[in-house]
Design a protein around this motif. Structure first.
Motif, short mmCIF file in Angstrom:
data_model
loop_
_atom_site.label_atom_id
_atom_site.label_comp_id
_atom_site.label_asym_id
_atom_site.label_seq_id
_atom_site.Cartn_x
_atom_site.Cartn_y
_atom_site.Cartn_z
N ARG A 1 -35.19 16.87 9.99
CA ARG A 1 -34.58 16.59 11.08
C ARG A 1 -34.46 16.14 12.28
N MET A 2 -35.13 15.06 12.23
CA MET A 2 -35.35 14.14 13.43
C MET A 2 -33.85 13.32 13.30
N SER A 3 -33.31 12.99 14.29
CA SER A 3 -32.43 12.37 14.03
C SER A 3 -32.29 10.66 15.19
N ASP A 4 -32.07 9.25 14.33
CA ASP A 4 -32.68 8.17 15.61
C ASP A 4 -32.55 8.85 16.74
N ASP A 5 -31.90 9.22 17.24
CA ASP A 5 -31.24 9.48 18.98
C ASP A 5 -32.17 10.54 18.85
N ASP A 6 -33.34 11.77 18.85
CA ASP A 6 -34.49 11.56 18.80
C ASP A 6 -35.34 10.86 19.33
N TRP A 7 -36.16 9.78 17.82
CA TRP A 7 -36.63 8.67 17.64
C TRP A 7 -36.47 8.12 18.98
N ASP A 8 -34.81 7.62 18.99
CA ASP A 8 -34.98 6.20 20.57
C ASP A 8 -35.38 6.99 22.18
N ALA A 9 -34.74 8.14 22.31
CA ALA A 9 -34.68 8.50 23.14
C ALA A 9 -36.41 8.40 23.88
N VAL A 10 -36.93 9.11 23.08
CA VAL A 10 -38.53 9.09 22.90
C VAL A 10 -39.25 8.42 23.26
N ILE A 11 -39.28 7.23 22.13
CA ILE A 11 -39.54 5.70 22.69
C ILE A 11 -39.22 4.81 23.80
N GLN A 12 -38.44 4.91 23.62
CA GLN A 12 -37.35 4.04 25.27
C GLN A 12 -38.37 4.93 26.23
N THR A 13 -38.52 6.44 26.66
CA THR A 13 -38.83 6.78 27.88
C THR A 13 -40.57 6.63 27.84
N ASN A 14 -40.75 7.55 26.69
CA ASN A 14 -42.35 7.42 26.31
C ASN A 14 -43.43 5.62 26.97
N LEU A 15 -42.57 5.12 25.24
CA LEU A 15 -43.76 3.14 25.16
C LEU A 15 -42.47 2.33 25.99
N THR A 16 -41.29 2.26 25.39
CA THR A 16 -40.86 1.05 26.02
C THR A 16 -40.78 1.20 27.83
N GLY A 17 -40.65 2.17 28.53
CA GLY A 17 -40.78 2.68 29.73
C GLY A 17 -41.67 2.22 30.70
N SER A 18 -43.16 2.29 29.86
CA SER A 18 -44.39 1.95 30.00
C SER A 18 -44.58 0.96 30.05
N PHE A 19 -44.31 0.08 29.28
CA PHE A 19 -43.87 -1.36 29.31
C PHE A 19 -43.52 -1.96 30.07
N ARG A 20 -42.30 -1.40 30.73
CA ARG A 20 -41.70 -1.81 31.66
C ARG A 20 -41.84 -2.14 32.98
N VAL A 21 -42.33 -0.44 33.31
CA VAL A 21 -43.41 -0.39 34.32
C VAL A 21 -44.55 -1.14 34.61
N ALA A 22 -45.55 -1.43 33.66
CA ALA A 22 -46.78 -2.44 33.15
C ALA A 22 -46.25 -4.16 33.47
N ARG A 23 -45.31 -4.54 33.35
CA ARG A 23 -44.70 -5.71 32.90
C ARG A 23 -44.81 -5.95 34.68
N ARG A 24 -43.80 -5.23 35.51
CA ARG A 24 -43.32 -4.84 36.77
C ARG A 24 -44.44 -5.03 37.95
N ALA A 25 -45.81 -4.04 37.42
CA ALA A 25 -46.76 -3.86 38.29
C ALA A 25 -47.48 -5.19 38.09
N ALA A 26 -47.58 -5.49 36.81
CA ALA A 26 -48.58 -6.73 36.28
C ALA A 26 -48.30 -8.47 37.13
N LYS A 27 -46.40 -8.17 37.47
CA LYS A 27 -46.33 -9.18 38.80
C LYS A 27 -46.82 -9.17 39.73
N GLY A 28 -47.08 -8.16 40.39
CA GLY A 28 -47.38 -8.07 41.95
C GLY A 28 -49.11 -7.94 41.72
N MET A 29 -49.81 -7.58 41.24
CA MET A 29 -51.21 -7.69 40.31
C MET A 29 -51.93 -8.63 40.34
#
Length: 234
Positions: free
Chosen positions: A86-114
Motif C-alpha cells: 500500500r506504500m506509495s512512491d510519495d510515502d517512500w520519498d517523503a520519509v527518505i527526503q526528510t529523515n535521510l537526505t535532510g540529515s545528510f544536508r544539515v551534516a554537510r553544511r555543519a561539517a563545512k564550519g567544523m
C-alpha cells in the motif's frame, strides 16, 4: 565552555529533551522547527530540512547569533507508516527526503564550519527499527538504517580533523507517538523489552549529550542503542 549546538526538529519529544539537556549544561542551543511555535528559551529557526535554501539560511542565522555550529544533532524525522503493497512512491520519498537526505544536508553544511574549526560533534538520531525492521515501516526503517552507513563514512572522512560522527538509536520511548498506540500493541512491545518499560526522552537526551562530550572524544562511528535491550546483538 558554552558551545554552539543545533538540534533539528527540536521543538517537541526527543528533540526538545535533547535541546533542554544541552541548555542545562550551559550550551547555546538553536532548534529548527517546521511548523507551530519554537520552544521558549531557545533560538528557534524555522527550517524544512528537505529545502536546501532553508538549511543554508538556518545555519547563517545560527552563526550570526551563536557562532558556527560545533555540535549538530540531526533529529528531524517523520513517519508515513503503511504496509509495503500500500506504500506509495510519495510515502517512500517523503520519509527518505526528510529523515535521510535532510540529515545528510544539515551534516554537510555543519561539517563545512567544523572543518574550519578543526573540531566538532555530529550525532544522527536513528532508531532500533533501523536494525530490527518493523512491519509497516519499510520507508522509516530504510531511512534510519541509512543514517548508520552515512555516519560511519563521515567518521572516516572527518576524523582526522577532530570531528566525531556517531549514531544514537532509541528504542520505544514515552512520547506523543507511543501514547496513542492501542493498549494491546503497547503490551506486545513491552513484552519484548528486557527492561520491561518504555524509555524516557531524558534518557535519550543524556546519551546524546554524553557522546558529544570531551569524555567521549575517542568514540566515532559508533551506534549507541538506548532501547532497554530490545535491539541486543545488532
Amino acid at each position: 565552555m558554552a558551545r554552539s549546538v543545533l538540534v533539528t526538529g527540536g521543538n517537541r519529544g526527543i528533540g526538545l529533551a535533547i535541546a533542554t539537556a544541552f541548555k542545562e549544561a550551559g550550551d547555546q542551543v538553536a532548534v529548527t522547527f517546521r511548523s507551530g511555535e519554537p520552544p521558549e528559551g531557545f533560538l528557534g529557526v524555522k527550517c524544512d530540512v528537505t529545502d536546501a535554501a532553508q538549511v543554508d539560511a538556518a545555519f547563517d542565522t545560527i552563526a550570526a547569533e551563536h557562532g558556527p555550529v560545533e555540535v549538530l544533532i540531526a533529529n528531524a524525522g517523520i513517519t508515513r507508516d503503511t504496509l509495503l503493497l500500500r506504500m506509495s512512491d510519495d510515502d517512500w520519498d517523503a520519509v527518505i527526503q526528510t529523515n535521510l537526505t535532510g540529515s545528510f544536508r544539515v551534516a554537510r553544511r555543519a561539517a563545512k564550519g567544523m572543518l574550519r574549526l578543526r573540531r566538532g560533534r555530529i550525532v544522527f538520531i536513528s532508531s532500533v527499527v533501523g536494525m530490527l525492521g518493523s512491519p509497516g515501516q519499510v520507508n522509516y526503517a530504510a531511512s534510519k538504517s541509512g543514517l548508520i552507513g552515512m555516519a560511519r563514512s563521515m567518521a572516516r572522512e572527518l576524523g582526522s580533523r577532530g570531528i566525531t560522527t556517531n549514531v544514537v538509536a532509541p528504542g520505544f520511548v514515552e512520547t506523543d507517538m507511543t501514547a496513542v498506540l492501542p493498549e494491546e500493541t503497547q503490551k506486545q512491545y513491552l513484552s519484548q523489552i528486557p527492561l520491561g518499560r518504555f524509555g524516557r526522552t531524558e534518557e535519550i537526551a543524556q546519551a546524546v549529550r554524553w557522546i558529544t562530550s570531551e569524555e567521549a572524544g575517542y568514540i566515532t562511528g559508533a551506534v549507541i542503542p538506548v532501547d532497554g535491550g530490545i535491539g541486543m546483538g545488532n
